[in-house]
Design an enzyme around this catalytic site. Structure first.
Site, PDB file in Angstrom:
ATOM      1  N   SER A   9      -1.269   3.019   5.087  1.00 50.22           N
ATOM      2  CA  SER A   9      -2.348   3.278   4.139  1.00 50.22           C
ATOM      3  C   SER A   9      -1.835   4.091   2.971  1.00 50.22           C
ATOM      4  CB  SER A   9      -3.454   4.071   4.824  1.00 50.22           C
ATOM      5  OG  SER A   9      -2.929   5.342   5.147  1.00 50.22           O
ATOM      6  N   LYS A  10      -2.565   3.972   1.872  1.00 47.95           N
ATOM      7  CA  LYS A  10      -2.075   4.607   0.659  1.00 47.95           C
ATOM      8  C   LYS A  10      -2.114   6.138   0.740  1.00 47.95           C
ATOM      9  CE  LYS A  10      -6.424   4.034  -1.761  1.00 47.95           C
ATOM     10  NZ  LYS A  10      -7.147   3.328  -2.778  1.00 47.95           N
ATOM     11  N   ARG A  11      -2.880   6.671   1.665  1.00 43.81           N
ATOM     12  CA  ARG A  11      -2.881   8.135   1.808  1.00 43.81           C
ATOM     13  C   ARG A  11      -1.526   8.651   2.283  1.00 43.81           C
ATOM     14  NH1 ARG A  11      -8.282  10.701   2.011  1.00 43.81           N
ATOM     15  NH2 ARG A  11      -8.930   9.967  -0.020  1.00 43.81           N
TER      16      ARG A  11
END
Ligand code: GLU
Length: 486
Positions: free
Chosen positions: A253-255
């Site tokens: 995920s981009k986090r």
């Protein structure tokens, strides 16, 4: 109903597809699924189809579609049929196929395998909340099944008390009780189909023989199986690839990781390295080779050798691989081309020059003022930044997270759109504009004085800005520089 012989793809022309939804950045997961589809079909001289699944009208954008096409092209995976080049089974953009879906829904209504539902959003929310409170799975309660409505959304009439079974080439037979399957909406009130209906209808009409996609779709497959059955169609072979994971095993995920193929392109990763790396995610060569070209991959690929263990998207390995390619495969003149193209491209310089032209007296000064356009990491001194002096770490972290999310999903990254967004952001979060501007300027450029901020951000591009803000966020979270203990 006949199922193609999964181990004998030669029994028919192999046709595979990817169905990206143009609702965001071109995701590495799309690159990964594309590569495995591509390798499989090329092995059998088959066709690779690109279909744009833009049934979510609110979230789909043409910019995102373009970015997805560009990124797959950048990787060097050429599709044989698609929205830009057409093909015998087009159109290849779902929003242009609404009449086809309508016809198919009519058929399901006629045969009693679908029904209209007029339940209001309030009622549906109420059912959902009740189910959540009772810790039950959330699904439609079937009220409208009993009535003969003739308008509303159209739902799939899932038969009761049945085992729905399907075969996955990597996982064998998978079955699920029909009571666990929701009466899925097939056609929405805006006349658009949902993913499930459009996907099945298109896979059939586009003669798809093998559906190779991420494992997140396994739970949707029983609904698809029912649709194939109700239409009386052959079922394609399903292959659900393991999801790419972060180090902590959560879905990539981009986090936690950069996930946009555009980021990797801009950061100077080589497309052949990206493919090599994505290939390693779920496949290993029998001879243990870790470095290979796309052609090697195609000729050595065996679909049944895909390993299901959650592959970790390990950025360090990707970096190592990129360095190795550069060292071993790049001559000095290749390297010169690479640096010119990646770092000092005329396109990038042309956008930077007007911003710093008035600030320099001789060429030597260029780097003094423009260094942050080229640096990989930014060091900043935040002592003059008021937002920091609030000494409210939680507020700062939250602000930064919201800002990153908003910049990340901003449709156009033009200076004026960035400015609008940031000004609105200040109003919404009750932050002094001057303070937020300074905070962003420091985090993204490391400087207190820069050319006009919003233009600067636009030229730096979304990926660099977001990466730098994320790096900054990491530093304040860990407080590595003692921002909060002064
Ligand atoms: N539109 C889906 C996606 O965005 C495609 C899933 C499929 O391949 O069936 O991933």
């Amino acid at each position: 109903m006949v199922c193609l012989d999964p181990f004998n793809p030669n029994s028919k022309e192999v046709r595979v597809r990817i169905g990206p939804s143009p609702t965001g950045v071109p995701h590495v997961g799309t690159g990964y699924v594309s590569l495995f589809n591509y390798a499989f079909c090329r092995q059998f001289g088959g066709k690779f189809i690109l279909r744009i699944e833009d049934t979510d009208q609110k979230r789909s954008t043409i910019e995102s579609e373009q970015a997805i096409l560009n990124s797959i092209k950048w990787l060097g995976l050429k599709w044989d049929e698609g929205p830009d080049i057409g093909g015998p089974y087009g159109p290849y953009r779902q929003s242009e196929r609404l009449d086809i879906y309508q016809k198919h829904v009519d058929k399901l209504l006629q045969t009693g395998n679908a029904y209209f539902c007029t339940c209001s959003t309030e009622r549906l929310t109420e059912i959902r909340q009740r189910q959540i409170a009772l810790k039950q799975p959330t699904s439609y309660d079937g009220t409208c099944r009993e009535y003969k409505r003739n308008s509303g959304v159209v739902r799939l009439k899932v038969p009761k008390y049945e085992k729905i079974e399907f075969f996955d080439l990597l996982r064998g037979n998978i079955n699920i009780e029909s009571s666990e399957i929701d009466d899925q909406v097939l056609l929405k009130s805006d006349g658009f189909p949902t993913y499930h209906l459009a996907n099945v209808v298109d896979d059939y009409l586009m003669r798809i023989t093998h559906v190779i996609r991420g494992e997140e779709w396994i739970s949707s497959t029983p609904k698809h199986i029912l649709l194939y059955r109700f239409f009386g169609w052959d079922i394609p072979v399903f292959v659900h690839l393991p999801l790419l994971r972060n180090f902590d095993k959560s879905k990539v995920s981009k986090r936690k990781n950069p996930v946009s193929l555009e980021y990797f392109k801009e950061a100077g990763f080589l497309p052949e390295v990206m493919l090599n790396f994505l290939g390693l995610m779920a496949f290993s060569f029998e001879d243990g080779r870790e470095i290979f070209s796309l052609d090697d991959f195609i000729s050595n690929f065996k679909i049944e050798r895909i390993s299901l263990g959650g592959p970790v998207f390990d950025l360090r390995k990707l970096l190592w691989l990129n360095g190795k390619y550069l060292r071993e495969k790049y001559s000095n003149s290749d390297m010169l081309n690479y640096i010119q193209k990646q770092v000092f491209s005329t396109e990038y310089l042309t956008r930077i020059i007007p911003l710093i032209k008035d600030r320099i007296e001789k060429s030597e000064d260029f780097f003094e003022y423009a260094d942050f356009f080229f640096k990989n990491s930014i060091s900043f001194n935040l002592s003059g930044c008021h937002l920091i002096n609030f000494n409210d770490k939680d507020k700062l972290i939250k602000t930064c997270e919201f800002l990153i999310d908003e910049l990340d999903s901003l449709k156009s990254f033009e200076g004026s759109s960035i400015e609008n967004l940031i000004r609105l952001f200040c109003d919404k979060h009750k932050i002094e504009k001057r303070e937020l501007f300074m905070f962003i300027r420091l985090a993204v450029t490391g400087k207190r004085a820069t050319p006009p901020l919003f233009e600067t951000l636009s030229v730096l591009g979304r990926n660099r800005c977001v990466m730098r803000l994320r790096a900054f966020l990491g530093e304040i979270k860990n407080d590595t520089k003692n921002f909060f203990n002064h």
